[in-house]
Design a protein around this motif. Sequence first.
Motif, PDB file in Angstrom:
ATOM      1  N   ILE A 170       9.533   3.795  -1.531  1.00 34.53           N
ATOM      2  CA  ILE A 170       8.877   3.954  -0.226  1.00 34.53           C
ATOM      3  C   ILE A 170       9.526   3.041   0.801  1.00 34.53           C
ATOM      4  O   ILE A 170       9.828   3.457   1.932  1.00 34.53           O
ATOM      5  CB  ILE A 170       7.369   3.646  -0.342  1.00 34.53           C
ATOM      6  N   ALA A 202       1.082  -0.439   0.122  1.00 34.39           N
ATOM      7  CA  ALA A 202       0.400   0.843   0.296  1.00 34.39           C
ATOM      8  C   ALA A 202      -0.683   1.005  -0.761  1.00 34.39           C
ATOM      9  O   ALA A 202      -0.703   0.297  -1.775  1.00 34.39           O
ATOM     10  CB  ALA A 202       1.402   1.999   0.202  1.00 34.39           C
ATOM     11  N   SER A 237      -2.317   3.326  -3.744  1.00 31.89           N
ATOM     12  CA  SER A 237      -1.926   4.396  -4.670  1.00 31.89           C
ATOM     13  C   SER A 237      -2.665   5.663  -4.260  1.00 31.89           C
ATOM     14  O   SER A 237      -3.675   5.614  -3.549  1.00 31.89           O
ATOM     15  CB  SER A 237      -2.303   4.018  -6.102  1.00 31.89           C
ATOM     16  N   ASP A 238      -2.174   6.819  -4.707  1.00 33.12           N
ATOM     17  CA  ASP A 238      -2.879   8.074  -4.441  1.00 33.12           C
ATOM     18  C   ASP A 238      -4.282   8.026  -5.047  1.00 33.12           C
ATOM     19  O   ASP A 238      -5.232   8.581  -4.489  1.00 33.12           O
ATOM     20  CB  ASP A 238      -2.096   9.262  -5.006  1.00 33.12           C
ATOM     21  N   PHE A 285      -6.472   6.012  -2.713  1.00 32.70           N
ATOM     22  CA  PHE A 285      -6.722   6.790  -1.491  1.00 32.70           C
ATOM     23  C   PHE A 285      -7.785   7.861  -1.745  1.00 32.70           C
ATOM     24  O   PHE A 285      -8.681   8.074  -0.904  1.00 32.70           O
ATOM     25  CB  PHE A 285      -5.428   7.420  -0.982  1.00 32.70           C
ATOM     26  N   TRP A 329       2.191   0.644   4.675  1.00 33.19           N
ATOM     27  CA  TRP A 329       3.203   1.702   4.648  1.00 33.19           C
ATOM     28  C   TRP A 329       2.608   3.098   4.803  1.00 33.19           C
ATOM     29  O   TRP A 329       3.236   3.975   5.379  1.00 33.19           O
ATOM     30  CB  TRP A 329       3.992   1.640   3.332  1.00 33.19           C
ATOM     31  N   ASP A 330       1.402   3.307   4.279  1.00 30.40           N
ATOM     32  CA  ASP A 330       0.771   4.630   4.375  1.00 30.40           C
ATOM     33  C   ASP A 330      -0.341   4.638   5.423  1.00 30.40           C
ATOM     34  O   ASP A 330      -1.355   5.328   5.272  1.00 30.40           O
ATOM     35  CB  ASP A 330       0.249   5.095   3.013  1.00 30.40           C
ATOM     36  N   SER A 331      -0.113   3.895   6.501  1.00 26.96           N
ATOM     37  CA  SER A 331      -1.126   3.782   7.559  1.00 26.96           C
ATOM     38  C   SER A 331      -1.564   5.140   8.094  1.00 26.96           C
ATOM     39  O   SER A 331      -2.758   5.361   8.341  1.00 26.96           O
ATOM     40  CB  SER A 331      -0.575   2.943   8.724  1.00 26.96           C
ATOM     41  N   GLU A 332      -0.616   6.053   8.278  1.00 25.38           N
ATOM     42  CA  GLU A 332      -0.940   7.320   8.946  1.00 25.38           C
ATOM     43  C   GLU A 332      -2.013   8.100   8.207  1.00 25.38           C
ATOM     44  O   GLU A 332      -2.953   8.617   8.825  1.00 25.38           O
ATOM     45  CB  GLU A 332       0.327   8.183   9.112  1.00 25.38           C
ATOM     46  N   ARG A 333      -1.918   8.173   6.873  1.00 24.58           N
ATOM     47  CA  ARG A 333      -2.916   8.973   6.154  1.00 24.58           C
ATOM     48  C   ARG A 333      -4.278   8.287   6.155  1.00 24.58           C
ATOM     49  O   ARG A 333      -5.314   8.954   6.172  1.00 24.58           O
ATOM     50  CB  ARG A 333      -2.455   9.285   4.728  1.00 24.58           C
TER      51      ARG A 333
END
Length: 281
Positions: free
Chosen positions: A147, A165, A167-168, A171, A205-209
């Motif tokens: 990433i 970030a 993890s899925d 999230f 790193w995954d701020s957008e989602r």
Amino acid sequence: MSSSASPPLRFGIIADPQYAAIAPHAAMDRYYANSLVKVAEAIEVFNGEELSFVMTLGDVIDRSFASFDNILPVYGKLRHEALFLLGNHDFSVSAGHLSEVAARLRMPSPYYSFSRPGWRFVVLDGNEVSTFAPPENHPHRALAARILAELQAREAANAHHWNGALSDEQFAWLGDQIANAAAAGEKVIVMNHYPVYPLGAHGMWDSERVVALLASQSHVVAYLNGHDHVGNYGKAGACHFVNFKGVVDTESENAFAIVELHPDRIEIRGFGREQSRTLAY
């Protein structure tokens, strides 16, 4: 007594003490050893108030697992419940201690949730996918490296090794917590070490989602974080994003807050360098 006359839910916030028994970093205006006194001062103020809990938004220490031995006893003077979440510097310890950080902070797990009447607090672990927090050879380390390389190739503002970030799995858990809170008639406040909005160099790193999820749910009213020591604020959808200032910064000025939850607004009372805010929802 009618419910309208019941006192507001109130809690304390501390961000980024980054304590260590080391010399200051004058260029960055960080005075690591002074955080013992500053946290003690904050606790003295908190002890004079009626609070449900006090949350420290990560980076309790700057480095060395032994640093916890000096700063955690300061929290022992707090007459309220002391809660913690994990910051990147909390993992600036030897490899053998990486798996022990959450337990040292007496956290139920690296990410968790808890409720108060009418409210659900969802506590995230933004270090779960990172190049420093997972045990060595853990798949999340390899995923983090991929990433980060992709973000660096795009020259993204947050392409830094000191970010991370979810993890899925985490999230998906966040989504479940938000849905369960709606079913229970609870408003939601999310807490994490890393900012997600407005996006900048310190952003997860995954701020957008994360922002897309929180901004789409009207009962998610606030996201509270540290990590970017200068502080920040933004709003997306109905959700207020508040980045609290770091305790470790400056030689003697403190920074902490008391948050009050009202039926129509959040009142943040800032102390020292921390800003006071009224956030309507």
